[in-house]
Every structure is written in C-alpha cells, then in structure tokens.
Design an enzyme around this catalytic site. Structure first.
Site, PDB file in Angstrom:
ATOM      1  N   HIS B 180      43.832 -71.952   8.682  1.00 21.21           N
ATOM      2  CA  HIS B 180      43.158 -72.805   9.416  1.00 21.21           C
ATOM      3  C   HIS B 180      43.484 -73.873   9.977  1.00 21.21           C
ATOM      4  O   HIS B 180      43.676 -75.013   9.120  1.00 21.21           O
ATOM      5  CB  HIS B 180      41.598 -72.935   8.961  1.00 21.21           C
ATOM      6  CG  HIS B 180      40.694 -71.615   8.749  1.00 21.21           C
ATOM      7  ND1 HIS B 180      39.930 -71.438   7.925  1.00 21.21           N
ATOM      8  CD2 HIS B 180      40.866 -70.707   9.634  1.00 21.21           C
ATOM      9  CE1 HIS B 180      39.598 -70.104   8.036  1.00 21.21           C
ATOM     10  NE2 HIS B 180      39.804 -69.594   8.954  1.00 21.21           N
ATOM     11  N   SER B 181      43.835 -74.193  11.268  1.00 21.86           N
ATOM     12  CA  SER B 181      44.577 -75.367  11.739  1.00 21.86           C
ATOM     13  C   SER B 181      44.039 -76.546  11.505  1.00 21.86           C
ATOM     14  O   SER B 181      44.714 -77.864  11.371  1.00 21.86           O
ATOM     15  CB  SER B 181      44.965 -74.996  13.153  1.00 21.86           C
ATOM     16  OG  SER B 181      43.924 -74.639  13.932  1.00 21.86           O
ATOM     17  N   ARG B 182      42.769 -76.759  11.780  1.00 20.29           N
ATOM     18  CA  ARG B 182      42.128 -78.074  11.619  1.00 20.29           C
ATOM     19  C   ARG B 182      42.259 -78.636  10.212  1.00 20.29           C
ATOM     20  O   ARG B 182      41.627 -79.903  10.010  1.00 20.29           O
ATOM     21  CB  ARG B 182      40.739 -77.764  12.155  1.00 20.29           C
ATOM     22  CG  ARG B 182      39.456 -77.066  11.436  1.00 20.29           C
ATOM     23  CD  ARG B 182      38.392 -76.728  12.395  1.00 20.29           C
ATOM     24  NE  ARG B 182      37.415 -76.145  11.597  1.00 20.29           N
ATOM     25  CZ  ARG B 182      36.262 -75.644  12.341  1.00 20.29           C
ATOM     26  NH1 ARG B 182      35.885 -75.860  13.785  1.00 20.29           N
ATOM     27  NH2 ARG B 182      35.482 -74.766  11.639  1.00 20.29           N
ATOM     28  N   GLU B 183      42.404 -77.953   9.181  1.00 19.33           N
ATOM     29  CA  GLU B 183      42.204 -78.172   7.783  1.00 19.33           C
ATOM     30  C   GLU B 183      43.484 -79.105   7.488  1.00 19.33           C
ATOM     31  O   GLU B 183      44.413 -78.639   6.434  1.00 19.33           O
ATOM     32  CB  GLU B 183      42.118 -77.135   6.961  1.00 19.33           C
ATOM     33  CG  GLU B 183      40.738 -76.610   7.416  1.00 19.33           C
ATOM     34  CD  GLU B 183      40.396 -75.036   6.903  1.00 19.33           C
ATOM     35  OE1 GLU B 183      41.019 -74.664   5.917  1.00 19.33           O
ATOM     36  OE2 GLU B 183      39.274 -74.640   7.518  1.00 19.33           O
ATOM     37  N   ARG B 238      40.433 -73.997  15.015  1.00 20.45           N
ATOM     38  CA  ARG B 238      40.430 -73.305  13.606  1.00 20.45           C
ATOM     39  C   ARG B 238      41.000 -72.200  13.581  1.00 20.45           C
ATOM     40  O   ARG B 238      41.909 -71.696  12.849  1.00 20.45           O
ATOM     41  CB  ARG B 238      38.809 -72.966  13.319  1.00 20.45           C
ATOM     42  CG  ARG B 238      38.597 -71.936  12.319  1.00 20.45           C
ATOM     43  CD  ARG B 238      37.139 -71.642  12.234  1.00 20.45           C
ATOM     44  NE  ARG B 238      37.029 -70.481  11.226  1.00 20.45           N
ATOM     45  CZ  ARG B 238      36.737 -70.683   9.892  1.00 20.45           C
ATOM     46  NH1 ARG B 238      36.648 -71.895   9.361  1.00 20.45           N
ATOM     47  NH2 ARG B 238      36.338 -69.686   9.167  1.00 20.45           N
ATOM     48  N   ASN B 255      41.000 -65.811   8.903  1.00 15.46           N
ATOM     49  CA  ASN B 255      40.489 -65.560   7.581  1.00 15.46           C
ATOM     50  C   ASN B 255      39.186 -64.502   7.801  1.00 15.46           C
ATOM     51  O   ASN B 255      38.416 -64.457   6.769  1.00 15.46           O
ATOM     52  CB  ASN B 255      39.959 -66.622   6.826  1.00 15.46           C
ATOM     53  CG  ASN B 255      40.020 -66.274   5.338  1.00 15.46           C
ATOM     54  OD1 ASN B 255      40.547 -65.497   4.823  1.00 15.46           O
ATOM     55  ND2 ASN B 255      39.143 -67.358   4.809  1.00 15.46           N
ATOM     56  N   ARG B 256      39.343 -63.968   9.044  1.00 18.05           N
ATOM     57  CA  ARG B 256      38.370 -62.541   8.961  1.00 18.05           C
ATOM     58  C   ARG B 256      39.156 -61.247   9.464  1.00 18.05           C
ATOM     59  O   ARG B 256      38.483 -60.498   9.799  1.00 18.05           O
ATOM     60  CB  ARG B 256      37.110 -63.039  10.043  1.00 18.05           C
ATOM     61  CG  ARG B 256      36.467 -64.259   9.500  1.00 18.05           C
ATOM     62  CD  ARG B 256      35.440 -63.863   8.568  1.00 18.05           C
ATOM     63  NE  ARG B 256      34.516 -65.183   8.351  1.00 18.05           N
ATOM     64  CZ  ARG B 256      34.651 -66.036   7.615  1.00 18.05           C
ATOM     65  NH1 ARG B 256      35.922 -66.236   7.295  1.00 18.05           N
ATOM     66  NH2 ARG B 256      34.046 -66.894   7.289  1.00 18.05           N
ATOM     67  N   HIS B 307      42.404 -73.915   1.616  1.00 19.50           N
ATOM     68  CA  HIS B 307      41.682 -74.471   2.875  1.00 19.50           C
ATOM     69  C   HIS B 307      41.196 -75.744   2.797  1.00 19.50           C
ATOM     70  O   HIS B 307      41.332 -76.264   1.539  1.00 19.50           O
ATOM     71  CB  HIS B 307      40.405 -73.527   3.082  1.00 19.50           C
ATOM     72  CG  HIS B 307      40.791 -71.762   3.647  1.00 19.50           C
ATOM     73  ND1 HIS B 307      40.581 -71.637   4.779  1.00 19.50           N
ATOM     74  CD2 HIS B 307      41.454 -70.942   2.935  1.00 19.50           C
ATOM     75  CE1 HIS B 307      40.862 -70.267   4.928  1.00 19.50           C
ATOM     76  NE2 HIS B 307      41.472 -69.907   3.828  1.00 19.50           N
ATOM     77  N   SER B 308      40.279 -76.363   3.655  1.00 20.88           N
ATOM     78  CA  SER B 308      39.467 -77.326   3.162  1.00 20.88           C
ATOM     79  C   SER B 308      38.299 -77.376   4.061  1.00 20.88           C
ATOM     80  O   SER B 308      38.430 -76.474   5.421  1.00 20.88           O
ATOM     81  CB  SER B 308      40.448 -78.696   3.377  1.00 20.88           C
ATOM     82  OG  SER B 308      40.369 -78.869   4.787  1.00 20.88           O
ATOM     83  N   TYR B 309      37.173 -77.850   3.934  1.00 20.01           N
ATOM     84  CA  TYR B 309      36.917 -78.660   2.897  1.00 20.01           C
ATOM     85  C   TYR B 309      35.595 -78.140   2.108  1.00 20.01           C
ATOM     86  O   TYR B 309      35.286 -77.241   2.609  1.00 20.01           O
ATOM     87  CB  TYR B 309      36.658 -80.400   3.390  1.00 20.01           C
ATOM     88  CG  TYR B 309      35.442 -80.109   4.320  1.00 20.01           C
ATOM     89  CD1 TYR B 309      35.740 -80.005   5.593  1.00 20.01           C
ATOM     90  CD2 TYR B 309      33.960 -80.351   3.890  1.00 20.01           C
ATOM     91  CE1 TYR B 309      34.372 -79.959   6.654  1.00 20.01           C
ATOM     92  CE2 TYR B 309      32.832 -80.398   5.036  1.00 20.01           C
ATOM     93  CZ  TYR B 309      33.258 -80.032   6.153  1.00 20.01           C
ATOM     94  OH  TYR B 309      32.059 -79.957   6.997  1.00 20.01           O
ATOM     95  N   GLU B 381      39.147 -74.735  -1.653  1.00 17.15           N
ATOM     96  CA  GLU B 381      38.691 -75.478  -0.384  1.00 17.15           C
ATOM     97  C   GLU B 381      38.952 -77.041  -1.168  1.00 17.15           C
ATOM     98  O   GLU B 381      38.112 -77.230  -2.084  1.00 17.15           O
ATOM     99  CB  GLU B 381      37.067 -75.259  -0.264  1.00 17.15           C
ATOM    100  CG  GLU B 381      36.770 -74.003   0.327  1.00 17.15           C
ATOM    101  CD  GLU B 381      37.132 -73.982   1.814  1.00 17.15           C
ATOM    102  OE1 GLU B 381      37.365 -74.880   2.489  1.00 17.15           O
ATOM    103  OE2 GLU B 381      36.884 -72.641   2.741  1.00 17.15           O
TER     104      GLU B 381
END
Lengths: 197, 419
Positions: B180-183, B238, B255-256, B307-309, B381
């Site tokens: 997920h790119s924003r993490e 994301r 992730n789905r 992942h985060s967060y 996470e």
C-alpha cells in the site's frame, strides 16, 4: 441486549496529545440502539491535570492567536514526511480537537475515523473576542480505508466549548482529481449532500 | 553558455576566501564601433577589477562583465554617459553562488556514495531506493542479488532482493513492504532491513545464522506505481494505478486482489473505492508476479507482508472467521514476536487473526499464502496508532525498523527451527 441493541462497556486511559503525558482514566457505556440512531453514552473521567494549568495554557495560546500580525495560514500539516512546523503545532492541535467533533457525528458502530492530515488552514480575523479558523481536513475512514475531505469552520473562546461547523464530501475519491461521475457506492446513507469529487 | 562552468569555478573560490556579495554581471551588446570602443576602454582600467566572462569580439556579439560592487557605480556611469545600453544578467553573484552550493549539496545527498552514507533517517524517492539496491548488491555481490519478478501496470520494474549464502533453492523467508503505497514507513523500513541483513552477515551475528540454512527475499517497493503517485500527486494514495474497462476510476487494492475468498465480504466491487478487489484474482501485475514467484520457488517457509499503521501483528484469516488449523502455534509465535518488539522502545502491539483483531478483509495476501501451505504467514501494521498515521515523522523510521526487526527475527528463527 436482545430487542434493544448492542451495549459496550469501556475502560480507557487518556494522554496529552502533545506530550503523551497521562491525562486521566475514563469509564463509559455506549449503547447502539437496534434502530440506527446516535448512540446513548454515559461517561465519567478522572482528571490528572490541574484545571488551572489548562486554563492558563489556553489563555496563552488564545493571546497568541489574537495578536498575530497577519492571519495564520498553512498547508499540509503534517507534510508528506510527517513534519509539523513548530509554529503551526497549536493550530494542528485545534484541528485535532475540532475534527473529533466531526468524527463523533460521523462514526457508527462499524465506522471509525482518524485525522490523516490538515490540508489547509486559514485564520479569520473577527471583531468580537472569538478566534476563528477555516480548515480542510482529511479523515481516514476505517474499515473502508477511504480518505474523506471535510471543510471545518471552528470558533474558539477559552473557557467555552469549541464551536464547530463542518461539511464533508459525500463520496470519497477513488479516481483522480476531477472525476467522480460514477454513481454512489453501496455504502450507508450519507447525511451531507454535496458534490462528488 | 559558460555560466554553469564559471559558477562552479567561482564556488570553488568562494568556499575558500573570496566573496562576491553585491557583484553584478552586466551584458553589453555593442551596436557600433563607438560602443565597442567604450567597453574596451573599461578593460584597461585595472583598478576596477573587472572580470570579462565574455570578452568583446565584435559588433552584435554580447560582452559579459562581472563587476565588483565597489566599481558598479563607476562602470554604469561610464556606460550611461556614452549612451551604451546594458542589461543586468545577475543581480547578485553571491546569492546565485549560495543557491548553487545548496543545490550541489542537495544533489550529493540524493546520490550517496555507498550504503554507509545513505540516510536511513529520511524518506526517499523511488530512484533513490533503486540506487540504494544497486549499491547494496555491488558492495555485497556474494550475498545480495537483485531479481526482477515482473513489471507494474505503468511498466516499472518489480525488484526483489535475494540474500543467500549459497545452496540451491533453500527454504526461504519472504518479506514485502510498500504494497500500500501511502504506508511510507514500510518502504523506509524495508531499506533499513536490507542493510541490516548485510551488516549481520558481515558481523556474524543476528540473522547470520538464519542465512546459513535459509534465503531471504525482500521486495521493498511492492507497489511502485502507487509509490510514485504518492510522491507526485497524492500522498494518501493506497492502491495500484491500473485502469480496468468500465470505469473511470483508477486502481485496485493489492491486498484484496489475492485468490483467497476473493470478492467475498471484506472487499468492495466498486472501482472507485479504496478496497476495490479488482475484476478477478491476480488482475494486478504487482500481485501476480508474487504469486508466480511463490509458486515457482516452491520452498517459501515464512511470508511476511508489511503495512502501516495500527501497531498490530496479524495472522490469517481475514476472509472467514473459521480459525486456521495452526492458530495456536501462530498465536504463540506472535506473542513472542510482539514481546521482542516491545522490548526495544516500549512500543505496544496487539496481535491475533485478521478478522478478530481488525476487521473482515477478503482476497488478502497472507490468507492466500497460508492456503498455499506457507504456515508462517504474518502481516504487520507498523507505527503509529493514529496520531500521525500514514504521515509518520521521518525520525521514527529507524526506531520503527529496529523494533520490527526483532519481531521478524523471532518469526524467521521459529520457521528455521520448525522446518
């Protein structure tokens, strides 16, 4: 609770948003009625911080806001790298407090929020004693993972509760800027009406 | 133009002794012999200390003169009195030099000389991370290699670093960050992990013992298109950047998109949402390339997707509330891993199955890997719990990576001891 709804019993501790210092414990019950309506909440908290100290801090901040040589403005707080200019930290704190009122109104038994970012802030100069700010805040919605953009107008006078008016975009963005002509998702009813973007 | 070369030379000088505060560079384009002569007169006046960047050559050809501050008035008066027009090319030479110096320092930061001068305490661009990978491989050719397992929708390479001390198709650990790119703290941690593996191996400590019998695969930028988008257009993007027919909306939630409970409750069928599962399983090249890699490798024993967060350690399932057969063991490993993590900076984590700990999510990575027989399938996470969320301050990168590494080691060691 059969026929009635779901009742939650909560025990949690609180901490100062800035310093992380312990700020007291709370006991609460939250009842979500079977029919979708706002939950019934009862809550009791202990305070570890001295009320007088809080008042003094509030007043100091208030004076700073009132005596700006020009109105405060800001963008992207925190920025992409998580930085917050020290001078803008109190404004961020105000956004956190104000956003919590938005989250309070929007959240449900299955939908929760975090403040992802303050996109923009601008202070309005007022003739009366209030300090006033316009915010665009981005809320991170769980579990949908959507980023909801909300416009928030906040009025503050120390000693009084924050007055918050808000308007959130009805549909989150899955597309890039400018699109959004797709019909709405299967998500629940949206209270605000407004443009999709 | 000679400008950049001269500036560089001046910088060299400037950093030593001289200063060029207030100096200006004037340009004269002589239109007549008289004008040309007037300028040539200036050349003879040594006390003015004029520096001709472009000497007089002929009519219509520019003459550029660096004029020291004390001489400015005199020179301008001389030209104006003679009716020679001039323009000010550089208002303040020193200001330009300062800017140039900053720029040069900045560029030297962008391309560190080696992985020891790389700044692990900052967020980096895609190119900086690709450069880091190449440097790491170059510095450790007997341990690290770079594999390209596929290409993204926008044709960016999908690189995986392989850490191996030999053998053929050894049992392996897979770690991915940045799906997920924003993490952002995850890709940044991935970079730190890569360096840490190399260091441990060099010092014969930590994961060196794991590397004796196992390989480690690390995909740092698992969603490069999304990552690029977070750097240029939308920091909170994301998904991937694919366009599927029938919608103007972009992107699938990687992730789905896996083939485990695909399309069931816990994902969205609406392309405009953040949890859109895509038109069919593995529609996303970012996902398919990992699926193909895992299947063809055939000997992956632990799979960890980061992942985060939220500060959680999760094991399958997300798409069903049926517990996995290995629930008890995974729970025990999680408890140990979380304890190790907390021991460093006191960071509190919760752990459990995806569906009981966060929410129902279908088509998720580790549900698929578990069903493939990779028992030790975990998702992390990372920090924090919402104060900064995705916008975690850069100074938390290293502490986060350090503590997470301790948990990863617990998982890797357990996998090694239970081969």
């Amino acid at each position: 609770i059969p026929e009635s709804g779901h009742k939650y019993y909560l025990q949690f501790s609180t901490e100062d948003y800035r310093t992380g210092e312990d700020a007291g414990n709370c006991l609460a019950t939250v009842l979500y009625p079977k029919k979708k309506s706002p939950p019934v909440v009862s809550i009791k908290c202990s305070h570890t911080k001295d009320q007088k100290e809080i008042q003094e801090e509030d007043n100091r901040l208030y004076q700073r806001f009132r005596h700006q040589s020009k109105p405060i403005t800001g963008n992207n707080i925190p920025d992409s790298h998580g930085n917050i200019e020290p001078a803008l930290e109190p404004v961020w704190a105000l956004a956190v407090a104000g956003s919590s009122s938005i989250m309070w109104e929007k959240s449900t038994e299955t939908l929760g929020y975090f403040l992802a970012q303050v996109k923009s802030v601008r202070q309005w100069v007022r003739e009366d004693d209030f300090t006033e700010f316009d915010f665009t805040v981005l809320l991170h919605e769980i579990p949908t993972q959507e980023i909801i953009s909300c416009h928030m107008r906040l009025k503050w006078l120390p000693g009084q509760p924050l007055r918050v008016k808000h308007f959130c975009a009805a549909e989150s963005r899955g597309a890039d800027e400018g699109s959004g002509a797709e019909p709405g998702s299967a998500a629940g009813p949206s209270a605000e009406n407004g443009a999709n973007f | 133009m000679r400008l950049p070369v001269l500036l560089a030379a001046l910088v060299a000088v400037a950093t030593c002794t001289e200063t060029f505060v207030g100096h200006q560079v004037l340009r004269v384009v002589p239109q007549s012999d008289e004008e040309l002569q007037k300028v040539q007169e200036l050349q003879d006046l040594e006390h003015l200390q004029l520096d001709f960047w472009l000497a007089p050559r002929g009519l219509g050809l520019p003459i550029d003169i660096r004029v020291p501050f004390p001489s400015l008035q005199a020179v301008k008066a001389h030209l104006e009195a003679a009716g020679v027009s001039y323009s000010i090319m550089i208002e303040d030479v020193q200001a330009l030099l300062d800017e140039e110096q900053t720029e040069m320092l900045r560029s030297s930061r962008q391309l560190p000389l080696d992985t020891n001068t790389f700044n692990y305490e900052a967020y980096h661009t895609i190119d900086e991370i690709y450069n880091f990978m190449d440097m790491l491989v170059a510095e450790n050719p007997n341990l690290v290699s770079k594999l390209e397992i596929g290409r993204s929708t926008e044709n960016r390479p999908l690189y995986v670093l392989k850490f191996s001390t030999g053998g053929t198709n050894r049992p392996a650990v897979w770690i991915d960050t940045g799906i997920h790119s924003r993490e952002w703290v995850t890709q940044a941690s991935g970079v730190w992990f890569a360096k840490k593996i190399v260091q441990d191996h060099a010092n014969n400590e930590g994961v060196a013992s794991i590397l004796e019998t196992m390989d480690i695969f690390l995909e740092i930028i698992t969603n490069p298109d999304g990552f690029a988008f977070t750097q240029t257009k939308n920091r909170l993007w994301r998904k991937t950047r694919s366009k599927h027919s029938g919608s103007i909306c972009v992107g699938v939630d990687p992730n789905r998109n896996w083939d485990a409970g695909f399309g069931e409750a816990g994902a969205s069928g609406n392309p405009c949402t953040e949890t859109y599962h895509g038109p069919y399983p593995n529609s996303e090249p970012e996902v398919k390339s990992i699926v193909d890699f895992v299947k063809s490798h055939g000997n992956i024993k632990a799979f960890i997707s980061i992942h985060s967060y939220s500060q959680l350690l999760l094991y399958p399932y997300g798409y069903t509330d049926t517990p996995v057969p290995d629930q008890q063991e995974l729970d025990e490993v999680s408890a140990k891993a979380v304890a190790a993590l907390s021991s460093l900076h006191g960071t509190k984590y919760k752990y459990g199955s995806i569906i009981t700990t966060i929410y129902r999510a279908s088509g998720g990575t580790i549900d698929w890997t578990y069903n493939q027989g990779i028992k030790y399938s975990f998702t992390f996470e990372l920090r924090d719990t919402g104060r900064f969320g995705f916008l975690l301050p850069a100074k938390q990168i290293v502490p986060t990576a350090q503590e997470t590494w301790l948990a990863l080691k617990v998982i890797m060691e357990h996998a090694r001891d239970n081969l």
